[in-house]
Design a protein around this motif. Structure first.
Motif, PDB file in Angstrom:
ATOM      1  N   VAL A   1      -1.939   0.659 -10.342  1.00  0.00           N
ATOM      2  CA  VAL A   1      -2.033   2.133 -10.465  1.00  0.00           C
ATOM      3  C   VAL A   1      -1.994   2.441 -12.067  1.00  0.00           C
ATOM      4  O   VAL A   1      -2.849   3.188 -12.525  1.00  0.00           O
ATOM      5  N   PHE A   2      -1.600   1.609 -13.030  1.00  0.00           N
ATOM      6  CA  PHE A   2      -1.629   1.535 -14.339  1.00  0.00           C
ATOM      7  C   PHE A   2      -2.988   1.432 -14.981  1.00  0.00           C
ATOM      8  O   PHE A   2      -3.572   1.796 -15.601  1.00  0.00           O
ATOM      9  N   VAL A   3      -3.723   0.410 -14.060  1.00  0.00           N
ATOM     10  CA  VAL A   3      -5.085  -0.044 -14.345  1.00  0.00           C
ATOM     11  C   VAL A   3      -6.139   0.959 -14.318  1.00  0.00           C
ATOM     12  O   VAL A   3      -6.751   1.527 -14.786  1.00  0.00           O
ATOM     13  N   THR A   4      -5.740   1.761 -13.032  1.00  0.00           N
ATOM     14  CA  THR A   4      -6.604   2.949 -12.725  1.00  0.00           C
ATOM     15  C   THR A   4      -6.321   4.224 -13.634  1.00  0.00           C
ATOM     16  O   THR A   4      -7.357   4.653 -13.929  1.00  0.00           O
ATOM     17  N   CYS A   5      -5.285   4.389 -14.023  1.00  0.00           N
ATOM     18  CA  CYS A   5      -4.973   5.344 -14.958  1.00  0.00           C
ATOM     19  C   CYS A   5      -5.729   5.359 -16.366  1.00  0.00           C
ATOM     20  O   CYS A   5      -6.273   6.263 -16.903  1.00  0.00           O
ATOM     21  N   ARG A   6      -5.600   3.971 -16.737  1.00  0.00           N
ATOM     22  CA  ARG A   6      -6.321   3.800 -17.857  1.00  0.00           C
ATOM     23  C   ARG A   6      -7.830   3.897 -17.669  1.00  0.00           C
ATOM     24  O   ARG A   6      -8.636   4.258 -18.840  1.00  0.00           O
ATOM     25  N   GLN A   7      -8.471   3.295 -16.586  1.00  0.00           N
ATOM     26  CA  GLN A   7      -9.797   3.516 -16.688  1.00  0.00           C
ATOM     27  C   GLN A   7     -10.434   4.914 -16.600  1.00  0.00           C
ATOM     28  O   GLN A   7     -11.466   5.127 -16.693  1.00  0.00           O
ATOM     29  N   HIS A   8      -9.446   5.746 -15.969  1.00  0.00           N
ATOM     30  CA  HIS A   8      -9.887   7.160 -15.961  1.00  0.00           C
ATOM     31  C   HIS A   8      -9.406   8.028 -17.118  1.00  0.00           C
ATOM     32  O   HIS A   8      -9.212   9.373 -16.870  1.00  0.00           O
TER      33      HIS A   8
ATOM     34  N   ILE B   1       0.811  -1.396  -0.049  1.00  0.00           N
ATOM     35  CA  ILE B   1      -0.114   0.105   0.025  1.00  0.00           C
ATOM     36  C   ILE B   1       0.842   1.280   0.078  1.00  0.00           C
ATOM     37  O   ILE B   1       0.354   2.186  -0.574  1.00  0.00           O
ATOM     38  N   ARG B   2       1.857   1.209   0.901  1.00  0.00           N
ATOM     39  CA  ARG B   2       2.855   2.428   0.826  1.00  0.00           C
ATOM     40  C   ARG B   2       3.603   2.573  -0.571  1.00  0.00           C
ATOM     41  O   ARG B   2       3.550   3.710  -1.097  1.00  0.00           O
ATOM     42  N   ARG B   3       3.871   1.388  -1.232  1.00  0.00           N
ATOM     43  CA  ARG B   3       4.373   1.650  -2.416  1.00  0.00           C
ATOM     44  C   ARG B   3       3.450   2.162  -3.693  1.00  0.00           C
ATOM     45  O   ARG B   3       3.739   2.753  -4.367  1.00  0.00           O
ATOM     46  N   VAL B   4       2.088   1.852  -3.386  1.00  0.00           N
ATOM     47  CA  VAL B   4       0.934   2.311  -4.292  1.00  0.00           C
ATOM     48  C   VAL B   4       0.848   3.844  -4.134  1.00  0.00           C
ATOM     49  O   VAL B   4       0.910   4.619  -5.002  1.00  0.00           O
ATOM     50  N   GLN B   5       0.946   4.240  -2.733  1.00  0.00           N
ATOM     51  CA  GLN B   5       0.664   5.493  -2.324  1.00  0.00           C
ATOM     52  C   GLN B   5       1.990   6.463  -2.782  1.00  0.00           C
ATOM     53  O   GLN B   5       1.750   7.602  -3.464  1.00  0.00           O
ATOM     54  N   ASP B   6       3.039   5.948  -2.735  1.00  0.00           N
ATOM     55  CA  ASP B   6       4.117   6.686  -3.139  1.00  0.00           C
ATOM     56  C   ASP B   6       4.327   6.695  -4.852  1.00  0.00           C
ATOM     57  O   ASP B   6       4.731   7.825  -5.267  1.00  0.00           O
ATOM     58  N   LEU B   7       4.066   5.806  -5.452  1.00  0.00           N
ATOM     59  CA  LEU B   7       3.912   5.726  -6.829  1.00  0.00           C
ATOM     60  C   LEU B   7       2.672   6.799  -7.396  1.00  0.00           C
ATOM     61  O   LEU B   7       3.129   7.627  -8.323  1.00  0.00           O
TER      62      LEU B   7
ATOM     63  N   PRO C   1      -4.605  12.349  -8.783  1.00  0.00           N
ATOM     64  CA  PRO C   1      -5.805  12.873  -7.807  1.00  0.00           C
ATOM     65  C   PRO C   1      -5.878  11.815  -6.753  1.00  0.00           C
ATOM     66  O   PRO C   1      -5.273  10.492  -6.704  1.00  0.00           O
ATOM     67  N   SER C   2      -6.328  11.976  -5.591  1.00  0.00           N
ATOM     68  CA  SER C   2      -6.652  11.336  -4.456  1.00  0.00           C
ATOM     69  C   SER C   2      -7.614  10.154  -4.799  1.00  0.00           C
ATOM     70  O   SER C   2      -7.342   9.011  -4.024  1.00  0.00           O
ATOM     71  N   VAL C   3      -8.393  10.206  -5.830  1.00  0.00           N
ATOM     72  CA  VAL C   3      -9.360   9.309  -6.059  1.00  0.00           C
ATOM     73  C   VAL C   3      -8.671   8.210  -6.844  1.00  0.00           C
ATOM     74  O   VAL C   3      -9.034   7.112  -6.724  1.00  0.00           O
ATOM     75  N   PHE C   4      -7.851   8.545  -7.603  1.00  0.00           N
ATOM     76  CA  PHE C   4      -6.835   7.446  -8.301  1.00  0.00           C
ATOM     77  C   PHE C   4      -6.227   6.602  -7.156  1.00  0.00           C
ATOM     78  O   PHE C   4      -6.066   5.288  -7.382  1.00  0.00           O
ATOM     79  N   GLU C   5      -5.628   7.042  -6.151  1.00  0.00           N
ATOM     80  CA  GLU C   5      -5.017   6.566  -5.149  1.00  0.00           C
ATOM     81  C   GLU C   5      -5.906   5.432  -4.265  1.00  0.00           C
ATOM     82  O   GLU C   5      -5.385   4.357  -4.165  1.00  0.00           O
ATOM     83  N   GLU C   6      -7.039   6.018  -4.077  1.00  0.00           N
ATOM     84  CA  GLU C   6      -7.905   5.242  -3.285  1.00  0.00           C
ATOM     85  C   GLU C   6      -8.328   3.759  -4.169  1.00  0.00           C
ATOM     86  O   GLU C   6      -8.613   2.704  -3.738  1.00  0.00           O
ATOM     87  N   THR C   7      -8.567   4.011  -5.219  1.00  0.00           N
ATOM     88  CA  THR C   7      -9.060   3.136  -6.339  1.00  0.00           C
ATOM     89  C   THR C   7      -7.697   2.108  -6.480  1.00  0.00           C
ATOM     90  O   THR C   7      -7.929   0.938  -6.543  1.00  0.00           O
ATOM     91  N   ALA C   8      -6.536   2.774  -6.816  1.00  0.00           N
ATOM     92  CA  ALA C   8      -5.370   1.804  -6.905  1.00  0.00           C
ATOM     93  C   ALA C   8      -5.269   0.919  -5.710  1.00  0.00           C
ATOM     94  O   ALA C   8      -4.848  -0.425  -5.741  1.00  0.00           O
ATOM     95  N   VAL C   9      -5.362   1.448  -4.519  1.00  0.00           N
ATOM     96  CA  VAL C   9      -5.199   0.939  -3.280  1.00  0.00           C
ATOM     97  C   VAL C   9      -5.995  -0.340  -3.119  1.00  0.00           C
ATOM     98  O   VAL C   9      -5.873  -1.512  -2.669  1.00  0.00           O
TER      99      VAL C   9
END
Length: 418
Positions: A126-133, A77-83, A90-98
């Motif tokens: 993170v890559f999936v979240t960015c593609r979906q948004h 989770i820390r790795r995802v948040q740092d990335l 945006p924070s919405v992307f971070e929550e979805t990726a986590v």
């Protein structure tokens, strides 16, 4: 110490019923107040009935396992948040990726994978979240941040997409062009950017999109990383807007001033774009008098992009059109005059039709025009070269293909289960 009024049993040492709970270093202990004997230490309970009867419950079967995250989960989770912070998402992307990462790590398909693949799970989420948004992010960018191989990252990404049942839309090349060019330093005046290099962002983006569309129509984009193509297209567009002051600038110098790394394949993509533009420029009547090369053809990039559909049709031979033209000539009567061929429509004389057609190559992907060299196979020996496949088969060899009694019984037994 907090004493319970309810009787919870007796001490096995002294028989006293004065049992109290003591939170020593945040660890629950059941202690006898009379003799100080520790009856239970570090035991977790789930229900009130278990507490009443002093029933021991393992940690793996208690609710505490669900409340506390494992080390691997916390680290991921820390790795995802740092990335997400590095990519300024945006924070919405971070929550979805986590959320995707927690689902993936709890899925049985990823329990026994290697540690290297588990570390890539966060980047895949993170890559999936960015593609979906519809956030333009390439796989190469994620791999460079994680110091991972693209082949390994691709395998983990496909597994996450399959096991979690996530639908990922395709990346829009236009959005990628806008996002990649927005990081260039050439669109704002600065001390380290020379004045002739500064250009309007909207003009460069508009022309770069046209060059990328041209590259897509000529098979330069298919199956390739988009960033080198976008970089080469942006360099050509930037040069064509003020060619007098920018033709002497190289691609490496352009990337250095723009503040972006130079992708190694960008030089090859630039060379391929130059070849396409030179073939298109040879079809314009007012450009045939000039001796154009890969530098001077950039001056006329605007005219070439304006008429690119007609120029591509004239500069490259279309195989389907040639086959239809040949069939029409074969079906025509012998007494009828021949129809005007494509060479005559393009202004080539009839006697120079063959020479005009030979100068045009088919519009194919570069991998088919310039295939890689294949390794030469070893020469066959004289005995192997003499074999034609029509040699007679000996009786001993035929017996090897016949089934024996034991094989027939095994075959019938296996066939009965079908």
């Amino acid at each position: 110490m907090a004493e319970r009024g309810r009787d919870r049993g007796r001490c096995p040492e002294c028989g006293s019923a004065a049992l109290v709970e003591d939170s020593h270093y945040a660890q629950q202990q059941l202690v006898c107040a009379a003799c100080g004997c520790v009856l239970a230490e570090g035991l977790l309970t789930t229900t009130y009935s278990d507490e009443q009867h002093l029933r021991e419950v393992a940690y793996s079967q208690s609710t505490g396992q669900k409340e506390q995250l494992s080390r691997c989960m916390q680290r991921g989770i820390r790795r995802v948040q740092d990335l997400c912070k590095v990519l300024q998402l945006p924070s919405v992307f971070e929550e979805t990726a986590v959320g995707y990462f927690q689902r993936a790590l709890q899925h049985p398909a990823f329990h026994l994978v290697s540690l290297e693949k588990k570390e890539l799970l966060g980047g895949c989420c993170v890559f999936v979240t960015c593609r979906q948004h519809s956030w333009p992010l390439t796989m190469g960018t994620i791999c460079s941040l994680l110091y991972a191989k693209q082949e390994l990252f691709t395998g983990v990404y496909l597994s996450v997409q399959k096991e979690l049942g996530i639908s990922v839309p395709a990346l829009s090349l236009a959005d990628l062009v806008k996002t990649h060019l927005s990081s260039f330093h050439l669109f704002r005046r600065a001390e380290d950017v020379p004045a002739p290099f500064v250009e309007d962002e909207e003009r460069v983006v508009a022309r770069t999109l046209q060059v990328v569309e041209l590259a897509s129509e000529t098979w330069l984009v298919t199956g390739r990383h988009p960033v080198p193509i976008v970089t080469a297209a942006a360099f050509l567009s930037w040069q064509s807007l003020r060619p007098a002051a920018r033709l002497a600038c190289s691609l490496a110098r352009f990337c250095e001033v723009a503040g972006i790394p130079l992708p190694p394949p960008a030089r090859l993509r630039l060379r391929e774009l130059h070849e396409i533009l030179l073939r298109m420029a040879a079809q314009l009547a007012w450009l045939r008098v000039f001796h154009l090369d890969k530098k001077t053809v950039v001056k006329h990039l605007g005219d070439l992009l304006q008429h690119r559909l007609v120029l591509l049709k004239n500069a490259f031979s279309l195989q389907d059109a040639e086959e239809q033209h040949g069939e029409a000539q074969g079906e025509g009567s012998a007494g009828s005059p021949p129809a005007a061929g494509p060479g005559q429509e393009e202004g080539c004389p009839l006697e120079g039709k063959r020479q005009c057609d030979s100068s045009r190559r088919p519009l194919l992907p570069p991998c088919l025009i310039h295939p890689r060299k294949r390794l030469r196979t070893a020469a066959l020996s004289e005995s192997d070269a003499a074999l034609t496949g029509d040699e007679p088969i000996s009786d001993s060899e035929i017996e090897q293909y016949l089934r024996g009694p034991q094989e027939l019984r095994a075959f019938r037994k296996a066939k009965a289960w079908q």
